[in-house]
Design a protein around this motif. Sequence first.
Motif, mmCIF file in Angstrom:
data_model
loop_
_atom_site.group_PDB
_atom_site.id
_atom_site.type_symbol
_atom_site.label_atom_id
_atom_site.label_comp_id
_atom_site.label_asym_id
_atom_site.label_seq_id
_atom_site.Cartn_x
_atom_site.Cartn_y
_atom_site.Cartn_z
ATOM 1 N N PRO A 120 35.181 -39.421 21.195
ATOM 2 C CA PRO A 120 34.338 -38.233 20.991
ATOM 3 C C PRO A 120 33.510 -37.856 22.206
ATOM 4 O O PRO A 120 32.952 -36.758 22.251
ATOM 5 N N THR A 121 33.407 -38.753 23.217
ATOM 6 C CA THR A 121 32.634 -38.426 24.416
ATOM 7 C C THR A 121 33.505 -37.894 25.555
ATOM 8 O O THR A 121 32.985 -37.455 26.573
ATOM 9 N N TYR A 122 34.817 -37.939 25.392
ATOM 10 C CA TYR A 122 35.721 -37.460 26.450
ATOM 11 C C TYR A 122 36.038 -35.991 26.218
ATOM 12 O O TYR A 122 37.132 -35.626 25.796
ATOM 13 N N ASN A 123 35.046 -35.177 26.521
ATOM 14 C CA ASN A 123 35.169 -33.726 26.385
ATOM 15 C C ASN A 123 34.927 -33.100 27.753
ATOM 16 O O ASN A 123 33.859 -33.296 28.340
ATOM 17 N N TYR A 124 35.903 -32.361 28.266
ATOM 18 C CA TYR A 124 35.811 -31.809 29.613
ATOM 19 C C TYR A 124 36.013 -30.300 29.603
ATOM 20 O O TYR A 124 36.855 -29.778 28.874
ATOM 21 N N ASP A 125 35.232 -29.633 30.414
ATOM 22 C CA ASP A 125 35.395 -28.197 30.630
ATOM 23 C C ASP A 125 35.465 -27.995 32.151
ATOM 24 O O ASP A 125 34.437 -28.002 32.834
ATOM 25 N N ILE A 126 36.669 -27.854 32.661
ATOM 26 C CA ILE A 126 36.916 -27.878 34.101
ATOM 27 C C ILE A 126 37.185 -26.470 34.606
ATOM 28 O O ILE A 126 38.218 -25.861 34.293
ATOM 29 N N GLY A 127 36.256 -25.950 35.377
ATOM 30 C CA GLY A 127 36.451 -24.643 35.993
ATOM 31 C C GLY A 127 37.029 -24.808 37.391
ATOM 32 O O GLY A 127 36.445 -25.490 38.230
ATOM 33 N N VAL B 286 46.267 -37.881 32.814
ATOM 34 C CA VAL B 286 46.762 -37.361 31.538
ATOM 35 C C VAL B 286 46.609 -35.841 31.486
ATOM 36 O O VAL B 286 47.506 -35.124 31.022
ATOM 37 N N ILE B 287 45.497 -35.332 31.964
ATOM 38 C CA ILE B 287 45.290 -33.881 32.007
ATOM 39 C C ILE B 287 46.364 -33.232 32.870
ATOM 40 O O ILE B 287 46.931 -32.189 32.514
ATOM 41 N N ARG C 142 40.577 -22.194 34.111
ATOM 42 C CA ARG C 142 39.751 -23.174 33.401
ATOM 43 C C ARG C 142 40.642 -24.052 32.521
ATOM 44 O O ARG C 142 41.630 -23.580 31.952
ATOM 45 N N ILE C 143 40.277 -25.327 32.427
ATOM 46 C CA ILE C 143 40.993 -26.286 31.592
ATOM 47 C C ILE C 143 39.960 -26.983 30.711
ATOM 48 O O ILE C 143 38.969 -27.516 31.203
ATOM 49 N N LYS C 144 40.229 -26.991 29.435
ATOM 50 C CA LYS C 144 39.290 -27.574 28.481
ATOM 51 C C LYS C 144 39.992 -28.653 27.664
ATOM 52 O O LYS C 144 41.113 -28.456 27.197
ATOM 53 N N VAL C 145 39.325 -29.791 27.503
ATOM 54 C CA VAL C 145 39.877 -30.902 26.735
ATOM 55 C C VAL C 145 38.787 -31.446 25.818
ATOM 56 O O VAL C 145 37.641 -31.599 26.240
ATOM 57 N N PRO D 105 46.326 -39.345 22.032
ATOM 58 C CA PRO D 105 45.462 -38.696 21.050
ATOM 59 C C PRO D 105 44.518 -37.692 21.734
ATOM 60 O O PRO D 105 43.980 -37.969 22.804
ATOM 61 N N PHE D 106 44.307 -36.553 21.107
ATOM 62 C CA PHE D 106 43.348 -35.558 21.576
ATOM 63 C C PHE D 106 43.137 -34.558 20.445
ATOM 64 O O PHE D 106 43.922 -34.508 19.491
ATOM 65 N N ARG D 107 42.081 -33.794 20.546
ATOM 66 C CA ARG D 107 41.861 -32.752 19.542
ATOM 67 C C ARG D 107 42.221 -31.376 20.060
ATOM 68 O O ARG D 107 42.823 -30.568 19.357
ATOM 69 N N LEU D 108 41.854 -31.098 21.328
ATOM 70 C CA LEU D 108 42.114 -29.774 21.889
ATOM 71 C C LEU D 108 42.455 -29.901 23.371
ATOM 72 O O LEU D 108 41.808 -30.651 24.110
ATOM 73 N N PHE D 109 43.478 -29.168 23.776
ATOM 74 C CA PHE D 109 43.796 -28.997 25.190
ATOM 75 C C PHE D 109 44.023 -27.502 25.388
ATOM 76 O O PHE D 109 44.876 -26.904 24.735
ATOM 77 N N GLU D 110 43.221 -26.888 26.255
ATOM 78 C CA GLU D 110 43.283 -25.429 26.394
ATOM 79 C C GLU D 110 43.289 -25.030 27.867
ATOM 80 O O GLU D 110 42.545 -25.585 28.686
#
Length: 463
Positions: free
Chosen positions: A15-22, A48-49, A5-8, A71-76
Amino acid sequence: MRITRIKVEKLFGNPTYNYDIGLKIDQDSAKRSSITILHGRNGSGKTVIFKMIAGLFGVGNYNPFIFWKYPFRLFEVAFDNGFRVSVTREYNSKNPLESYPTIKYIRGRGRPKQYDVGKNIKSDLLRRLPLSVRRDVSDDDLVHILSSLGDDNYETVSSRSLYDGSYYLDPDRFADIAPEPPWLGNLRSMLDVHFVSTNRLLIRKRVSGDRPSVFRSKGREITSAAAIEENSRDLQQRISNVNDDVIDIDNKLNQSFPNKIVNSVLENREGWSYAKVTDELNTLKKSSESLIAVGLLERSDQLDVEEYSDNTCLGIVLKQHIEDRHEKLNVYNDLAKKLTLFKQFMKETLNDKTVIISREGYKLQSEEGLEIPPKQLSSGEQHLIVLMYNLLFRESDQNDELILIDEPEISLHIAWQKRFVSSLEEISKLSNFDVLIATHSPAIISGRWELEVSLHDHSERGE
């Protein structure tokens, strides 16, 4: 260790570019490989991901500076063992040098390993700039340097007159600003990530010399070269290496051959019958013919055996000869399988051209038998050949691989796009790997919607 899983969050500060990619990981051991197709519009952040994943785990591409560029807040990134790697950055547009990224490795309930990427980046960067320009460098210049180091391509700093073009930016010069911590190095050693970028027709290579038109790195020059030609040279080297291995094995087998025969006779071992020898020679001939077809072996005289009486010394000699011959040819097996698939793909897609493989690498030939220089091929043909070569002949020492393919549809005919996923599935039969594809093209999906993860809805709804 496989990425599942990749989370951004807040990519580009949006604020709308939030992804949770399984990823479409199949846990069934009988079906080890997986393919996930990331489908999204231009500007949604797919590339970019990929750069962020490759920046952390890419083979030979460790580059934490990529987290300074965007710029980003979280990349996991989450793994199949429950562990996670999390990169956070509260981006401050007024003072981006204070917005350094923090990488954390989270393993269960224990205290996470933490690494601040370039926390003292300002003083570290200034120390690496020429003395003559340090006083005139602004924070904006330093931010520009960081952005350049986070990019795929080396850049010169030309936005201010203080740079005369003689100073080149190279990540190698700044590697000790953000040295890889041991725990991250150990983590990277458990997973190979290969990034096939959109710039795949050109590759960077280091050469010796003193031409000012290329980038310098630790006393060596960096220039660009056509990937389709470099891949042919790479194949030439691979064939040369496997031939060297065959020669080594041949020498050892020749040295041991007399002793094996003597021992077989003294121990009263039975030789092969005429019928058995004939069958084995036919099998050997088929193996040789297949290697000749893919350019790994040159045609030579085949052993012709006249009928003889069973249980003779000749049967023992022939048995040992054939077994040794099989052992030598088996050295070619892995490379032969890849070359067979490579030639098959090219035959199915290059309508009026043929790929010829020899000890000199590969070359292209027209229907009339005329040789076609690889660089004269269309961009679509070059993209196809380079892409398939990179997928088949990538280097990996790990069982766990993730291949990132950015926009495989570039310059490809619609018919080639539709066959791409099925070609990937054929390649996956030779080795186990997971694939994450970023595309704009529905033709790449080609009805395989069960493999698709869409970024459209996330960015539009703010989910």
